[in-house]
Motif scaffolding. Structure first.
Motif, short mmCIF file in Angstrom:
data_model
loop_
_atom_site.label_atom_id
_atom_site.label_comp_id
_atom_site.label_asym_id
_atom_site.label_seq_id
_atom_site.Cartn_x
_atom_site.Cartn_y
_atom_site.Cartn_z
N ARG A 1 36.48 62.25 98.21
CA ARG A 1 37.57 61.75 97.36
C ARG A 1 37.26 60.37 96.81
O ARG A 1 37.81 59.97 95.78
N ARG B 1 36.20 60.65 93.43
CA ARG B 1 37.23 61.29 92.60
C ARG B 1 37.14 62.82 92.63
O ARG B 1 37.62 63.49 91.73
N MET C 1 38.41 66.09 94.13
CA MET C 1 39.50 66.64 94.94
C MET C 1 39.23 68.08 95.38
O MET C 1 39.82 68.57 96.31
N ARG C 2 38.34 68.75 94.66
CA ARG C 2 38.13 70.17 94.96
C ARG C 2 37.65 70.44 96.38
O ARG C 2 38.09 71.41 97.01
N THR D 1 38.35 68.87 99.17
CA THR D 1 39.50 68.77 100.07
C THR D 1 40.41 69.98 99.92
O THR D 1 40.86 70.57 100.91
N VAL D 2 40.70 70.35 98.67
CA VAL D 2 41.60 71.48 98.44
C VAL D 2 40.97 72.78 98.93
O VAL D 2 41.60 73.57 99.64
N GLY E 1 48.82 65.65 99.31
CA GLY E 1 48.27 66.24 98.09
C GLY E 1 48.38 65.32 96.90
O GLY E 1 47.48 65.25 96.05
N GLN F 1 46.42 61.55 97.90
CA GLN F 1 44.96 61.62 97.90
C GLN F 1 44.39 61.71 96.49
O GLN F 1 43.28 61.23 96.23
N SER F 2 45.15 62.30 95.57
CA SER F 2 44.70 62.36 94.18
C SER F 2 44.81 60.99 93.52
O SER F 2 43.98 60.61 92.70
N ARG G 1 41.97 56.38 92.11
CA ARG G 1 42.31 55.75 90.83
C ARG G 1 43.09 54.46 91.05
O ARG G 1 42.91 53.47 90.33
#
Length: 484
Positions: free
Chosen positions: A137, A140, A142-143, A145-146, A276, A279-280, A284
């Motif tokens: 993360r 940047r 996120m995939r 983790t998801v 969710g 973390q996104s 940033r």
């Protein structure tokens, strides 16, 4: 957010299966075992959940990508060592933990000990999974983790626990078997997470880049100067979330601990939604604060809080309205937890209304303030638990956790406003809060069952009408343009 919803739903289903398959005493022992496992895993991660996002984001934003390898080594190597040490400690301490939490149910101590030792074997994998995915993360991404944590791990846990539950229909339920089914998915997920981080690192590594030894030493020093307070804070944060189950088991018994764990299970849905979104936003936000973009940071904070309120306040208000029905899903043994549900849901309204304020304070570099706040909240929950659990049981623990949650959100909210100039109360937050209260608070109270029936379509219609203030255009699919 979809991945978090899936993980929250599977966690809820796992709790239902365990509560239905095991008796209250063994179910309480299972929840106490997993609480100890998560606490030990949080200690093993040494606060790197923040440092492994903050520093990669900062290095990339300030044009120093050649130091990313040193940053990852500085964060991941101590986690490996600490997790192995704590796995051995948990294995050796399992009989003592089992006797402490199951002192009123001597027949459960043996199975409780075996379950704790099964979980101890997987402790290094749990710690490394979280640390590796945190580092992705920082890029940047996120995939991973998801895909690996929210989908693969959660789905495998549900499938394996369900299989053990089916076997328990014909034989006596085995606590160690449920513990193994719950922990086993960490094995493939750790491997997949390591591969994902390696791929990201190689793709972003500048060709021919070299770093001086003094630069690497300075980075390690700065990394742990930032992460050190957060290491203690993260352990205290996990203790804040999990120690209450252990205290209920030790002071009130395993059956009240099972009631408390089941009654508060909806909180996991809220926490996954919070994770969710936060973390996104986290990488940033770190980049915006690193470059002095306060307006951009405030926009991120307020937009994310509006989404969080929009997703979580309806859940909290519905749980308050339907507490008896919610608890009856797990069996008649758990209906005594109705007041626990109301207290925790009310506290979650305050906590989610402040947004991910704890993370904002950390990304602003105030990790020592964060540590003080969490320690205050932990002292509140432990102090109130010791006073109230012997008299009120699970309700006493709920009151202690509720007061701690309010303290742990209001204190950093004031600090973030004064020191950084950020606050979560944008137009999206206000719109989501008023819409949720109108649809899931006022409508059911005024219209009874009819009002409750129309609350969901009324809420969805309101979300559509308020899609501008809620910034829902961010979820609109836009195909990427190829550039030369």
């Amino acid at each position: 957010m979809v991945g978090s919803a899936l993980a929250g739903g599977t966690g809820f289903a796992v709790t239902w299966i365990v509560a239905r398959s095991l008796g209250p005493d063994q179910a309480g022992a299972f929840f106490a075992s997993t609480a100890a496992f998560v606490l030990a895993g949080g200690l093993a991660k040494l606060g790197t959940q923040t440092g492994l996002v903050y520093w990669p984001s900062r290095l990339r934003a300030t044009g120093r990508p050649e130091l990313l390898g040193a940053c990852l080594r500085a964060g991941l190597t101590p986690v490996i060592a600490m997790s192995l040490v704590l796995a051995v400690v948990m294995w050796l301490a399992a009989p003592a933990i089992a006797r402490t939490t199951a002192h009123e149910a001597a027949d459960v101590v043996g199975a409780h000990t075996a379950g704790l030792r099964v979980l101890a074997l997987f402790l290094p994998l749990q710690a490394m999974t979280d640390a590796l995915l945190t580092a992705t993360r920082g890029y940047r991404a996120m995939r991973p983790t998801v895909a690996f944590d929210r989908i693969v791990r959660s789905t495998l846990q549900l499938l394996l626990v369900s299989a053990v539950g089916v076997v328990a229909l014909w034989t006596a339920g085995s606590l160690p078997a449920f513990a193994l089914a719950w922990a086993l998915p960490y094995l493939p997920v750790t491997v997949l997470s390591a591969y994902a981080l390696k791929k990201l690192y190689r793709a972003s590594k500048p060709p021919g880049a070299t770093t001086r030894r003094s630069e690497r030493r300075a980075l390690r020093r700065d990394f742990w100067r930032f992460t050190g307070p957060r290491a203690l804070a993260s352990v205290a944060q996990l203790a804040l979330q999990r120690v209450d189950v252990l205290l209920v088991a030790a002071l009130g018994g395993l059956a009240p601990a099972a009631v408390y764990a089941v009654a508060g299970r909806f909180v996991v849905l809220i926490q996954f939604a919070n994770q969710g979104i936060s973390q996104s936003v986290q990488p940033r936000l770190a980049e915006a604060l690193a470059t002095g973009d306060r307006a951009g940071a405030n926009h991120l904070y307020q937009t994310a809080t509006g989404w969080l309120v929009m997703v979580t306040w309806p859940i909290n208000l519905l749980v308050i309205q339907l507490a008896p029905l919610y608890l009856r899903l797990f069996g008649d043994n758990y209906t005594a937890g109705q007041n626990v549900v109301v207290v925790l849901a009310s506290a979650m309204l305050v906590a989610t209304g402040c947004g991910m304020v704890d993370m904002v304070l950390a990304m602003a570099g105030r990790t020592s303030w964060n540590l003080v706040n969490v320690l205050i909240a932990l002292a509140v929950t432990i102090g109130l638990d010791v006073l109230l659990i012997p008299r009120f049981g699970a309700l006493g623990a709920a009151i202690g956790l509720a007061c701690a949650m309010v303290a742990n959100n209001v204190l950093p909210l004031v600090q973030v406003g004064r020191a950084v100039g950020l606050h979560p109360f944008g137009k999206g937050t206000r719109a989501a809060a008023l819409l949720s209260i109108a649809c899931f608070g006022a409508l059911p109270l005024a219209g009874g069952p009819v009002g409750l029936a129309i609350s969901v379509p009324a809420f969805l219609a309101g979300v559509w009408l308020l899609r501008g203030p809620l910034a829902l255009d961010a979820f609109t699919f836009r195909p990427r343009r190829r550039t030369r």
